[in-house]
Motif scaffolding. Structure first.
Motif, short mmCIF file in Angstrom:
data_model
loop_
_atom_site.label_atom_id
_atom_site.label_comp_id
_atom_site.label_asym_id
_atom_site.label_seq_id
_atom_site.Cartn_x
_atom_site.Cartn_y
_atom_site.Cartn_z
N SER A 217 4.53 -13.84 3.66
CA SER A 217 3.55 -13.30 2.70
C SER A 217 2.20 -13.02 3.33
O SER A 217 1.32 -12.51 2.63
N GLU A 219 1.05 -10.91 5.73
CA GLU A 219 0.60 -9.54 5.94
C GLU A 219 0.23 -8.87 4.61
O GLU A 219 -0.80 -8.20 4.51
N ARG A 220 1.07 -9.05 3.58
CA ARG A 220 0.77 -8.45 2.27
C ARG A 220 -0.50 -9.05 1.68
O ARG A 220 -1.33 -8.34 1.10
N GLN A 223 -3.50 -7.53 3.54
CA GLN A 223 -3.80 -6.17 3.13
C GLN A 223 -4.37 -6.12 1.71
O GLN A 223 -5.30 -5.35 1.42
N ALA A 224 -3.84 -6.96 0.82
CA ALA A 224 -4.40 -7.01 -0.55
C ALA A 224 -5.82 -7.54 -0.53
O ALA A 224 -6.69 -7.04 -1.27
N TYR A 366 -2.09 -3.36 -5.76
CA TYR A 366 -1.53 -3.22 -4.41
C TYR A 366 -0.23 -4.00 -4.28
O TYR A 366 0.75 -3.52 -3.70
N LEU A 367 -0.20 -5.22 -4.81
CA LEU A 367 1.01 -6.04 -4.70
C LEU A 367 2.17 -5.45 -5.48
O LEU A 367 3.33 -5.78 -5.21
N GLY A 369 2.68 -2.14 -5.58
CA GLY A 369 3.02 -0.86 -5.01
C GLY A 369 2.06 0.27 -5.31
O GLY A 369 2.37 1.42 -4.97
N ASP A 371 -1.41 1.49 -4.26
CA ASP A 371 -2.51 1.28 -3.33
C ASP A 371 -3.68 2.17 -3.72
O ASP A 371 -3.58 3.41 -3.69
N THR A 378 -2.61 0.23 7.23
CA THR A 378 -2.31 -1.17 7.51
C THR A 378 -2.97 -1.62 8.81
O THR A 378 -2.55 -2.60 9.41
#
Length: 428
Positions: A217, A219-220, A223-224, A366-367, A369, A371, A378
């Protein structure tokens, strides 16, 4: 010789015998009711968890508010720190200290200027207020209400008695104000201290927080978090612009009418405008009251027109286009968010409700889908990165490398299981 006997034909499956012990009655609870009951108790559990979280935040409000203010200061001063590093060639620590000291000096200078104006104009304002109260008393006695002097004296005596009877409440309120001032002072010191370290070691702190999450989790979440940070920065800069427009507009109107305390009124409007919609209206009302007390009904109506004009500019131009683009929230959502925050946590809730909802909106989208900032991609650039100190770069790279090694180890293990003891692979 007799013919052979034909064997009996057996059924494909044994017959199903009725189970007399099982109940053949239908379920008395419909499926829809069971579904609603399941949703209801889960909703109650979620609400209980939210209530526990709100209670914990309220119990630690001094620390929570200090950290929230530190985040706002960090997102505001990060471009300044980066500019000092790039153009002045200052180290990261020195650049952060210079930016924070410059902000403190600017706020202190603004408050000093407002305080000096209050000291210089309070005597004139008091004289004008006393004349206004005398005119109001005359109007009450000779106007359509026809209140005599005796009636006015009776009402004044009642006000004095009410003030005397509430002396204990006033004393307890003063004690509460003293405690609040102490909390504000402590929270201010904590906020400045935390903001300094956020500016210096923000990436290292963020890398540590990301490292607490499960490996899959990270990386996600990273980015979030980047997108939430961009949203917070856009909100802060846009809100400063909106507050400046409100303060300049109402300040120009007060100066045109030659009201006393123009600078303090403009400063009050500036800080009050950080509460969207509501703050500028309340502080603008104070300017209308000053005009009413010092110059009468005509000036008060003109000042009210100025406040309404500035609010129309904010509500129809600045909020929909600037703030709506920055936080992607409809003005109705902003107003409801401010109202809910004020009901839950008072003025602090009204102040922090919009940035919290804006960041949550960006992160959740974002989580799922959607963005809002696809131009970020990324890559690992975040606003608080330290040049020459890419801690989070190494953390993400190490996590990716570890994941790749773990995948290769699993592949080798699977290949070993498919081989025979002699070493030849088994044909699938």
């Amino acid at each position: 010789m007799s013919a052979p006997e034909t064997p009996p034909v057996l059924p494909d499956r044994p017959p199903v015998l009725p189970d007399h012990g099982a109940s053949t009655r239908p379920d008395p609870v419909p499926a829809s009711v069971r579904a609603w009951a399941g949703w209801s108790w889960r909703a109650l559990v979620i609400l209980a968890a939210l209530a526990a979280g709100v209670w914990l935040v309220a119990a630690l409000k001094v620390i929570v508010v200090a950290v929230a203010v530190a985040l706002l200061l960090t997102v505001l001063l990060s471009p300044v720190v980066a500019a000092l590093q790039r153009h002045v060639r200052l180290p990261r620590t020195a650049a952060a200290a210079v930016a924070l000291v410059a902000l403190i000096a600017a706020v202190a200078g603004l408050l000093t200027l407002a305080g000096r104006s209050i000291v210089q104009g309070i005597a004139e304002l008091w004289d004008q207020a006393r004349d206004g109260i005398a005119q109001l008393t005359t109007w009450l006695a000779d106007g359509p209400l026809n209140l005599g002097t005796a009636d006015l004296d009776t009402y004044l005596d009642q006000l004095q008695d009410a003030a005397a009877s509430s002396a204990q409440q006033i004393a307890s309120g003063a004690l509460s104000v003293g405690v609040t001032v102490g909390h504000v002072a402590a929270g201010t010191l904590i906020a400045l201290f935390v903001a300094l370290f956020f500016l210096i070691d923000g990436r290292r702190i963020w890398a540590w927080l990301i490292g607490l999450l499960p490996r899959g989790s990270r990386e996600r979440a990273h980015q979030a978090g980047r997108r939430g940070w961009v949203t917070l920065g856009a909100y802060t800069r846009t809100q400063i612009l909106v507050a400046g427009v409100d303060a300049v507009g109402i300040g120009i109107g007060a100066a045109f009418l030659q009201l006393p305390l123009v600078v303090p009124l403009a400063v009050l409007v500036f800080f009050g405008s950080f509460i969207p919609f509501v703050g500028a209206i309340v502080t603008g009302t104070i300017a209308v009251l000053v005009a009413l007390v010092t110059q009468g009904w005509v000036s008060a109506l003109i000042m009210l027109g100025v406040v309404v004009l500035v609010q129309q500019l904010e509500g129809n131009v600045l909020q929909p286009f600037l703030m709506g683009h920055a936080v992607s929230l409809h003005p109705v959502a902003v107003l409801l968010t401010v109202t809910t925050g004020s009901l839950v946590a008072g003025i602090l809730g009204a102040l922090f409700a919009v940035p919290i909802v804006a960041v949550l909106n960006t992160v959740i989208l974002y989580l799922h889908g959607h963005d809002k900032f696809p131009q970020l991609g990324t890559d690992d650039h975040v606003p608080i990165r330290a040049k020459g100190h890419p801690v989070l770069d190494r953390a993400v790279a190490a996590a990716a490398e570890a994941e790749s090694e773990a995948r290769a180890a699993r592949d080798r293990s699977d290949d070993a299981e498919q081989e025979t003891p002699g070493g030849s692979p088994v044909t699938p």
